[in-house]
Design a protein around this motif. Structure first.
Motif, PDB file in Angstrom:
ATOM      1  N   GLY A 236      -6.391 -11.861   2.976  1.00  0.00           N
ATOM      2  CA  GLY A 236      -6.769 -11.165   1.478  1.00  0.00           C
ATOM      3  C   GLY A 236      -7.406 -12.740   1.840  1.00  0.00           C
ATOM      4  N   LEU A 237      -7.006 -13.912   2.153  1.00  0.00           N
ATOM      5  CA  LEU A 237      -8.126 -15.419   2.043  1.00  0.00           C
ATOM      6  C   LEU A 237      -8.680 -14.642   2.899  1.00  0.00           C
ATOM      7  CD1 LEU A 237      -5.312 -18.262   2.983  1.00  0.00           C
ATOM      8  CD2 LEU A 237      -6.062 -17.206   0.324  1.00  0.00           C
TER       9      LEU A 237
ATOM     10  N   PHE B  90      -8.168   1.135  -7.235  1.00  0.00           N
ATOM     11  CA  PHE B  90      -7.040   1.554  -8.165  1.00  0.00           C
ATOM     12  C   PHE B  90      -6.194   2.244  -7.290  1.00  0.00           C
ATOM     13  CE2 PHE B  90      -4.939   5.383 -10.474  1.00  0.00           C
ATOM     14  CZ  PHE B  90      -5.138   5.109 -11.377  1.00  0.00           C
ATOM     15  N   ILE B  91      -6.454   2.647  -6.524  1.00  0.00           N
ATOM     16  CA  ILE B  91      -5.116   3.019  -5.447  1.00  0.00           C
ATOM     17  C   ILE B  91      -4.529   1.776  -4.612  1.00  0.00           C
ATOM     18  CG2 ILE B  91      -5.529   3.805  -3.374  1.00  0.00           C
ATOM     19  CD1 ILE B  91      -7.246   6.287  -3.926  1.00  0.00           C
ATOM     20  N   LEU B  92      -5.488   0.821  -3.947  1.00  0.00           N
ATOM     21  CA  LEU B  92      -4.590  -0.368  -4.062  1.00  0.00           C
ATOM     22  C   LEU B  92      -3.812  -0.943  -4.471  1.00  0.00           C
ATOM     23  CD1 LEU B  92      -7.433  -1.481  -2.065  1.00  0.00           C
ATOM     24  CD2 LEU B  92      -5.893  -0.909  -1.550  1.00  0.00           C
ATOM     25  N   ARG B  93      -4.671  -0.858  -5.529  1.00  0.00           N
ATOM     26  CA  ARG B  93      -3.427  -1.573  -7.318  1.00  0.00           C
ATOM     27  C   ARG B  93      -2.721  -0.671  -7.462  1.00  0.00           C
ATOM     28  NH1 ARG B  93      -6.805  -1.801 -10.882  1.00  0.00           N
ATOM     29  NH2 ARG B  93      -8.192  -3.740 -10.350  1.00  0.00           N
ATOM     30  N   LYS B  94      -2.481   0.385  -7.498  1.00  0.00           N
ATOM     31  CA  LYS B  94      -1.360   1.573  -7.760  1.00  0.00           C
ATOM     32  C   LYS B  94      -0.267   1.128  -6.707  1.00  0.00           C
ATOM     33  CE  LYS B  94      -0.410   4.221 -10.894  1.00  0.00           C
ATOM     34  NZ  LYS B  94       0.288   3.996 -12.289  1.00  0.00           N
ATOM     35  N   ASP B  95      -0.859   1.218  -5.640  1.00  0.00           N
ATOM     36  CA  ASP B  95      -0.442   1.278  -4.594  1.00  0.00           C
ATOM     37  C   ASP B  95       0.754  -0.091  -3.994  1.00  0.00           C
ATOM     38  OD1 ASP B  95       0.515   1.612  -1.028  1.00  0.00           O
ATOM     39  OD2 ASP B  95      -0.422  -0.111  -1.190  1.00  0.00           O
TER      40      ASP B  95
ATOM     41  N   ARG C 147       5.815  -3.355  -5.261  1.00  0.00           N
ATOM     42  CA  ARG C 147       6.676  -4.692  -6.168  1.00  0.00           C
ATOM     43  C   ARG C 147       7.588  -3.348  -6.422  1.00  0.00           C
ATOM     44  NH1 ARG C 147       3.446  -9.069  -7.494  1.00  0.00           N
ATOM     45  NH2 ARG C 147       1.002  -8.909  -6.593  1.00  0.00           N
ATOM     46  N   GLU C 148       7.498  -2.614  -7.657  1.00  0.00           N
ATOM     47  CA  GLU C 148       8.878  -1.431  -7.917  1.00  0.00           C
ATOM     48  C   GLU C 148       9.861  -1.652  -6.665  1.00  0.00           C
ATOM     49  OE1 GLU C 148       7.782   2.139  -9.457  1.00  0.00           O
ATOM     50  OE2 GLU C 148       6.141   1.130 -10.688  1.00  0.00           O
ATOM     51  N   ARG C 149       9.336  -1.676  -5.176  1.00  0.00           N
ATOM     52  CA  ARG C 149      10.436  -1.248  -3.979  1.00  0.00           C
ATOM     53  C   ARG C 149      10.458  -2.721  -4.507  1.00  0.00           C
ATOM     54  NH1 ARG C 149       6.966  -1.291   0.184  1.00  0.00           N
ATOM     55  NH2 ARG C 149       6.883  -3.404   0.496  1.00  0.00           N
ATOM     56  N   ASP C 150      10.533  -3.498  -4.053  1.00  0.00           N
ATOM     57  CA  ASP C 150      10.811  -5.185  -3.923  1.00  0.00           C
ATOM     58  C   ASP C 150      11.599  -4.888  -4.648  1.00  0.00           C
ATOM     59  OD1 ASP C 150       9.174  -4.712  -1.381  1.00  0.00           O
ATOM     60  OD2 ASP C 150       7.841  -6.527  -2.515  1.00  0.00           O
ATOM     61  N   VAL C 151      11.123  -4.973  -6.277  1.00  0.00           N
ATOM     62  CA  VAL C 151      12.512  -5.249  -7.430  1.00  0.00           C
ATOM     63  C   VAL C 151      13.488  -5.174  -6.555  1.00  0.00           C
ATOM     64  CG1 VAL C 151      12.848  -5.150 -10.100  1.00  0.00           C
ATOM     65  CG2 VAL C 151      10.683  -5.749  -9.074  1.00  0.00           C
ATOM     66  N   LYS C 152      14.180  -3.413  -6.959  1.00  0.00           N
ATOM     67  CA  LYS C 152      15.167  -3.020  -6.311  1.00  0.00           C
ATOM     68  C   LYS C 152      16.023  -3.516  -5.246  1.00  0.00           C
ATOM     69  CE  LYS C 152      13.577   1.677  -7.413  1.00  0.00           C
ATOM     70  NZ  LYS C 152      12.928   2.921  -6.755  1.00  0.00           N
ATOM     71  N   LEU C 153      15.425  -4.711  -4.215  1.00  0.00           N
ATOM     72  CA  LEU C 153      15.984  -5.260  -2.705  1.00  0.00           C
ATOM     73  C   LEU C 153      16.301  -6.319  -3.769  1.00  0.00           C
ATOM     74  CD1 LEU C 153      14.305  -3.257  -0.024  1.00  0.00           C
ATOM     75  CD2 LEU C 153      16.028  -2.242  -1.594  1.00  0.00           C
ATOM     76  N   ARG C 154      15.390  -7.108  -4.509  1.00  0.00           N
ATOM     77  CA  ARG C 154      15.920  -8.782  -4.821  1.00  0.00           C
ATOM     78  C   ARG C 154      17.237  -9.147  -6.055  1.00  0.00           C
ATOM     79  NH1 ARG C 154      10.675  -9.028  -7.450  1.00  0.00           N
ATOM     80  NH2 ARG C 154       9.007  -8.792  -5.617  1.00  0.00           N
TER      81      ARG C 154
ATOM     82  N   ALA D 289     -13.476  -2.734   1.426  1.00  0.00           N
ATOM     83  CA  ALA D 289     -14.473  -3.662   1.539  1.00  0.00           C
ATOM     84  C   ALA D 289     -16.025  -3.433   2.010  1.00  0.00           C
ATOM     85  CB  ALA D 289     -13.683  -5.120   3.094  1.00  0.00           C
ATOM     86  N   LYS D 290     -15.822  -2.632   2.831  1.00  0.00           N
ATOM     87  CA  LYS D 290     -17.067  -1.749   3.080  1.00  0.00           C
ATOM     88  C   LYS D 290     -18.009  -1.180   2.080  1.00  0.00           C
ATOM     89  CE  LYS D 290     -16.384  -0.652   7.954  1.00  0.00           C
ATOM     90  NZ  LYS D 290     -16.285  -0.323   9.774  1.00  0.00           N
ATOM     91  N   TYR D 291     -16.843  -1.030   0.428  1.00  0.00           N
ATOM     92  CA  TYR D 291     -17.463  -0.500   0.048  1.00  0.00           C
ATOM     93  C   TYR D 291     -16.940  -1.085  -1.013  1.00  0.00           C
ATOM     94  CZ  TYR D 291     -17.413   3.812   2.733  1.00  0.00           C
ATOM     95  OH  TYR D 291     -17.378   4.627   3.633  1.00  0.00           O
ATOM     96  N   GLY D 292     -17.279  -2.416  -1.118  1.00  0.00           N
ATOM     97  CA  GLY D 292     -17.120  -3.670  -2.217  1.00  0.00           C
ATOM     98  C   GLY D 292     -15.847  -3.374  -2.576  1.00  0.00           C
ATOM     99  N   ALA D 293     -14.558  -2.560  -2.406  1.00  0.00           N
ATOM    100  CA  ALA D 293     -13.015  -3.062  -2.972  1.00  0.00           C
ATOM    101  C   ALA D 293     -12.846  -4.628  -2.538  1.00  0.00           C
ATOM    102  CB  ALA D 293     -12.250  -1.975  -2.739  1.00  0.00           C
ATOM    103  N   THR D 294     -12.116  -4.873  -3.734  1.00  0.00           N
ATOM    104  CA  THR D 294     -10.920  -6.650  -3.081  1.00  0.00           C
ATOM    105  C   THR D 294      -9.498  -5.923  -3.056  1.00  0.00           C
ATOM    106  OG1 THR D 294     -12.466  -7.467  -4.477  1.00  0.00           O
ATOM    107  CG2 THR D 294     -10.941  -8.685  -3.892  1.00  0.00           C
ATOM    108  N   ALA D 295      -9.043  -7.272  -1.889  1.00  0.00           N
ATOM    109  CA  ALA D 295      -7.615  -6.384  -1.821  1.00  0.00           C
ATOM    110  C   ALA D 295      -6.737  -6.702  -2.868  1.00  0.00           C
ATOM    111  CB  ALA D 295      -6.998  -7.789  -0.438  1.00  0.00           C
ATOM    112  N   PRO D 296      -5.687  -6.016  -2.991  1.00  0.00           N
ATOM    113  CA  PRO D 296      -5.035  -6.527  -4.705  1.00  0.00           C
ATOM    114  C   PRO D 296      -3.956  -7.360  -5.028  1.00  0.00           C
ATOM    115  CG  PRO D 296      -3.964  -4.919  -2.343  1.00  0.00           C
ATOM    116  CD  PRO D 296      -5.220  -4.988  -1.942  1.00  0.00           C
ATOM    117  N   SER D 297      -4.290  -9.003  -4.034  1.00  0.00           N
ATOM    118  CA  SER D 297      -4.207  -9.973  -4.287  1.00  0.00           C
ATOM    119  C   SER D 297      -5.037 -10.964  -4.494  1.00  0.00           C
ATOM    120  CB  SER D 297      -3.355 -11.098  -3.064  1.00  0.00           C
ATOM    121  OG  SER D 297      -4.601 -10.246  -1.713  1.00  0.00           O
ATOM    122  N   GLN D 298      -6.612 -10.171  -4.706  1.00  0.00           N
ATOM    123  CA  GLN D 298      -8.019 -10.490  -5.390  1.00  0.00           C
ATOM    124  C   GLN D 298      -8.102 -10.516  -6.559  1.00  0.00           C
ATOM    125  OE1 GLN D 298      -9.064 -12.985  -3.339  1.00  0.00           O
ATOM    126  NE2 GLN D 298      -7.586 -13.219  -2.519  1.00  0.00           N
TER     127      GLN D 298
END
Length: 191
Positions: free
Chosen positions: A31-32, A72-77, A82-89, A180-189
């Motif tokens: 993402g950097l 929106f899709i990237l954010r939901k994903d 994160r939900e998956r990771d929380v279950k395993l922490r 990114a080709k359509y101007g979308a930003t990565a979830p971390s951003q």
């Protein structure tokens, strides 16, 4: 014999945890390198006629643009991941190692939820990349479910698991590049 199998299961879980950490770190690191510059906007004043509908440049981006819909899709994903990771922490800082069955279940739930995100109306290139990525996750979840019952050799498990993980990583990079080709930003951003 039983202690050896237990040790191998622990190695399996630790390997999965190490992969998860590496995957999250590599995604954040990638993402950097995403270009965050905005294209220059040129304002043009057009004559107003009686049949012109008012518009707003301050509309809800998530509902009005291709980039917003992809984000929106990237954010939901990302939220499902994160939900998956929380279950395993660990809970409350206590030492906790999820069982292999818990890892399999969390991975399968994630693949189901993210795989059901609606990408209708998005550019074909993004849809194709997204569907390949979700297929890679579903294939990995199916592999884990089957591996628990059939694979007795841990070296075969790790070798095959790495292949699935490479597929997930490479298809995720394609999703990010396409978005990114359509101007979308990565979830971390995305905030």
């Amino acid at each position: 014999m039983r202690d050896n199998k237990f040790a191998m299961r622990i190695k399996t879980i630790l390997s999965i945890a190490a992969f998860s950490f590496a995957f999250i770190f590599s995604t954040a690191f990638a993402g950097l390198f995403i270009d965050k510059s905005e294209p220059q906007t040129v304002f043009v004043v057009a004559p107003v006629s009686s049949n012109t509908k008012p518009t707003s440049c301050f509309g809800d981006r998530a509902n009005n643009s291709v980039a917003g819909k992809i984000e929106f899709i990237l954010r939901k994903d990302d939220n499902y991941g994160r939900e998956r990771d929380v279950k395993l922490r660990p809970v409350n800082g206590n030492f906790y190692r999820p069982s292999f069955a818990e890892y399999v279940e969390a991975t399968s739930e994630y693949a189901d939820k993210s795989g059901n995100l609606n990408d209708d109306g998005l550019p074909q290139e993004f849809q194709s990349a997204w569907q390949k990525h979700m297929k890679a996750w579903r294939d990995y979840a199916d592999f884990l479910e089957e591996a628990d019952r059939t694979i007795s050799d841990d070296s075969i498990f790790f070798q095959t698991s790495r292949k699935y993980n490479r597929d997930i990583e490479s298809t995720w990079q394609q999703v990010l590049l396409s978005g990114a080709k359509y101007g979308a930003t990565a979830p971390s951003q995305i905030q």
